[in-house]
Scaffold this motif. Structure first.
Motif, short mmCIF file in Angstrom:
data_model
loop_
_atom_site.label_atom_id
_atom_site.label_comp_id
_atom_site.label_asym_id
_atom_site.label_seq_id
_atom_site.Cartn_x
_atom_site.Cartn_y
_atom_site.Cartn_z
N THR A 11 7.89 -8.33 24.77
CA THR A 11 8.24 -7.33 23.79
C THR A 11 7.00 -7.13 22.78
O THR A 11 6.37 -6.09 22.67
N LEU A 12 6.58 -8.34 22.16
CA LEU A 12 5.38 -8.35 21.15
C LEU A 12 3.98 -7.90 21.65
O LEU A 12 3.18 -7.25 21.37
N LYS A 13 3.86 -8.48 23.07
CA LYS A 13 2.56 -7.93 23.70
C LYS A 13 2.53 -6.28 24.03
O LYS A 13 1.53 -5.88 24.11
N ALA A 14 3.69 -5.76 24.28
CA ALA A 14 3.94 -4.33 24.36
C ALA A 14 3.70 -3.66 23.20
O ALA A 14 3.10 -2.74 23.11
N ALA A 15 4.09 -4.36 22.15
CA ALA A 15 4.05 -3.92 20.44
C ALA A 15 2.46 -3.88 20.31
O ALA A 15 1.90 -2.73 19.68
N HIS A 16 1.63 -4.92 20.91
CA HIS A 16 0.40 -4.77 20.50
C HIS A 16 -0.46 -3.55 21.56
O HIS A 16 -1.22 -3.03 20.79
N ARG A 17 -0.07 -3.27 22.51
CA ARG A 17 -0.50 -2.11 23.54
C ARG A 17 -0.22 -0.80 22.80
O ARG A 17 -0.82 0.17 22.64
N ALA A 18 1.09 -0.75 22.17
CA ALA A 18 1.35 0.39 21.57
C ALA A 18 0.65 0.84 20.17
O ALA A 18 0.27 1.87 20.07
N ASP A 19 0.13 -0.21 19.48
CA ASP A 19 -0.66 -0.27 18.42
C ASP A 19 -2.13 0.58 18.98
O ASP A 19 -2.67 1.32 18.30
N ARG A 20 -2.51 0.01 19.91
CA ARG A 20 -3.76 0.38 20.46
C ARG A 20 -3.74 1.70 20.98
O ARG A 20 -4.58 2.67 21.03
N GLU A 21 -2.72 2.05 21.44
CA GLU A 21 -2.65 3.50 22.04
C GLU A 21 -1.73 4.50 21.01
O GLU A 21 -1.68 5.83 21.44
N GLY A 22 -2.03 4.03 19.85
CA GLY A 22 -1.75 5.04 18.76
C GLY A 22 -0.16 5.23 18.21
O GLY A 22 -0.09 6.23 17.53
N ARG A 23 0.52 4.32 18.45
CA ARG A 23 2.03 4.10 18.10
C ARG A 23 2.83 5.40 18.44
O ARG A 23 3.43 5.93 17.64
N ARG A 24 2.62 6.05 19.49
CA ARG A 24 3.36 6.94 19.96
C ARG A 24 4.63 6.59 20.51
O ARG A 24 5.72 7.53 20.41
N VAL A 25 4.94 5.26 20.55
CA VAL A 25 6.10 4.66 21.06
C VAL A 25 6.57 3.74 20.23
O VAL A 25 5.65 2.87 19.34
N VAL A 26 7.70 3.40 19.89
CA VAL A 26 8.24 2.26 19.14
C VAL A 26 8.82 1.09 20.08
O VAL A 26 9.60 1.66 20.94
N ILE A 27 8.36 0.00 20.09
CA ILE A 27 8.65 -0.96 20.99
C ILE A 27 9.81 -1.76 20.43
O ILE A 27 9.70 -2.47 19.27
N LYS A 28 10.91 -1.43 20.84
CA LYS A 28 12.31 -2.32 20.23
C LYS A 28 13.06 -3.33 21.08
O LYS A 28 13.10 -2.94 22.11
N PRO A 29 13.01 -4.57 20.66
CA PRO A 29 13.76 -5.59 21.35
C PRO A 29 15.06 -5.35 21.95
O PRO A 29 15.88 -4.39 21.27
N GLY A 30 15.21 -5.32 23.25
CA GLY A 30 16.52 -5.12 23.92
C GLY A 30 17.44 -5.92 23.30
O GLY A 30 18.99 -5.22 23.04
N GLU A 31 17.19 -7.24 22.47
CA GLU A 31 18.33 -7.91 22.06
C GLU A 31 18.76 -6.83 20.71
O GLU A 31 19.97 -7.17 20.39
N LEU A 32 17.78 -6.40 20.12
CA LEU A 32 18.32 -5.80 18.82
C LEU A 32 18.95 -4.33 19.08
O LEU A 32 20.06 -4.17 18.49
N ILE A 33 18.72 -3.69 20.37
CA ILE A 33 19.48 -2.66 20.86
C ILE A 33 20.97 -3.09 21.31
O ILE A 33 21.94 -2.18 20.98
N GLU A 34 21.05 -4.22 21.95
CA GLU A 34 22.48 -4.63 22.38
C GLU A 34 23.07 -5.45 21.21
O GLU A 34 24.38 -5.69 21.40
#
Length: 366
Positions: A11-34
């Motif tokens: 999850t946090l590795k994906a968040a790092h990628r989202a930062d580099r890609e301009g934060r067009r997406v929010v990476i939200k942990p499945g645990e928090l959604i559930e």
């Protein structure tokens, strides 16, 4: 071991990628959604959006101890006042989430913890004033170890007008990349999952109308997937509805899921649909406003307009001569046909107002 050497999950590795890609997406942990919420008190719509922006701002460093910072301008967008930000932060401080865990004896247990440990808000009333906050230790541990997550389109998330619809959208983002894109549970589990307060909407017809129908209308309009549900009736309790099946399906031509990567980090992200791109541009033009809801103003293509954007409903009330607004809406759809799909914003409101006035002139007021 130094903190920087502590391994983090996907999850946090994906968040790092989202930062580099301009934060067009929010990476939200499945645990928090559930996760469930203590006392059944889930965050309000505005609080859910602010929390998403805090998670996105912290990005891949959300698991670290110590503070993160965000400007008030990033939270309020073009809104002229910071007043509501303070109230939303107070609300988030009171939010407690519940999730399965193991006790110190290694037995199944339930963890209840706050999401945010503390926050500091600069008192100056300008957009560049900052807010500092730290996620609680249990929240940081959850973020650090998470290995499944939803890729939530940032602009789409900010466009929702119902917290229940946003809850359904997040569930959809979590499931849309899986082979089984469905969720099954009892009515009570569905109420709890979506954060319906205890004692509210106790009649299933009310729950269907205010939660499920509204969620479908918003999700089908905003997301890159559609939402359907099936009501499962009891065979022994007077045909009472006792369970629900939620199902999600990618829209035609939507490509692979923008919402989720559950397993392989190399999975390709979805390029947004044309509607999502337009929503994203509109939200970007307005500064990703959270407190004053940014949305691409479009007309619902089916169903009641009771939960459409407020200007659409207001025009029907003011210029519809007292006629049922859904009757006028259906006549408007029939007259506009395929042209309605390409109509949005001010042009849509002008067209809709003209139709309502014409309807009243021809038929009189009720």
């Amino acid at each position: 071991m130094e903190e920087a050497e502590i391994p983090t999950g996907r999850t946090l590795k994906a968040a790092h990628r989202a930062d580099r890609e301009g934060r067009r997406v929010v990476i939200k942990p499945g645990e928090l959604i559930e996760a469930k919420f203590a006392r059944g008190a889930s965050p309000s719509l505005s609080a859910r959006k602010v929390l998403a922006l805090l998670i996105a701002k912290a990005g891949g460093d959300a698991w670290r101890s110590g503070s993160h910072t965000i400007t008030k301008k990033e939270l309020r967008g073009s809104h002229e006042s910071n007043d509501r930000i303070n109230n939303i932060l107070d609300e988030l401080m009171d939010v407690k989430f519940k999730m399965p865990t193991l006790s110190t004896r290694g037995r199944d247990a339930v963890l209840t913890a706050a999401l945010i440990a503390w926050n500091i808000e600069e008192t100056a009333d300008d957009g560049m004033s900052i807010i500092e906050w730290e996620f609680s230790k249990p929240a940081r541990q959850m973020l650090q170890g998470s290995d499944y997550y939803a890729r939530i389109n940032r602009a789409a998330l900010l466009a929702f007008q119902s917290k229940y619809a946003l809850g359904v959208y997040e569930i959809g983002c979590l499931l849309i990349g899986r082979r089984d894109k469905s969720w099954h549970g009892s009515v009570e589990e569905a109420r709890e999952k979506l954060g319906v307060p205890a004692g509210s909407l106790v009649n299933f017809a009310e729950f269907r109308r205010s939660v499920l129908m509204r969620a479908k209308q918003e999700v089908d309009q905003i997301a890159h997937f559609t939402f359907e549900w099936t009501e499962v009736r009891s065979t022994s309790r007077g045909r009472r509805i006792e369970a629900l099946d939620f199902r999600f399906a990618l829209k035609t031509g939507a490509g692979s899921a923008e919402g989720v990567r559950h397993s392989k980090p190399s999975d390709a992200a979805m390029s947004p649909t044309r509607k999502e791109a337009a929503i994203e541009k509109a939200a970007g033009d307005r500064g990703d406003n959270v407190v004053t809801l940014p949305a691409l103003l479009v007309f619902p293509l089916s169903g009641p307009i009771d939960y459409a954007a407020q200007p659409i409903v207001r025009i029907a009330r003011e210029h519809g001569g007292g006629w049922d607004k859904n009757l006028i809406a259906q006549a408007y759809r029939e007259q506009m046909g395929g042209r309605l799909q390409g109509l949005s914003g001010a042009r849509l409101l002008s067209s809709w107002e003209g139709f309502c006035k014409s309807w009243t002139r021809q038929r009189g007021s009720t």
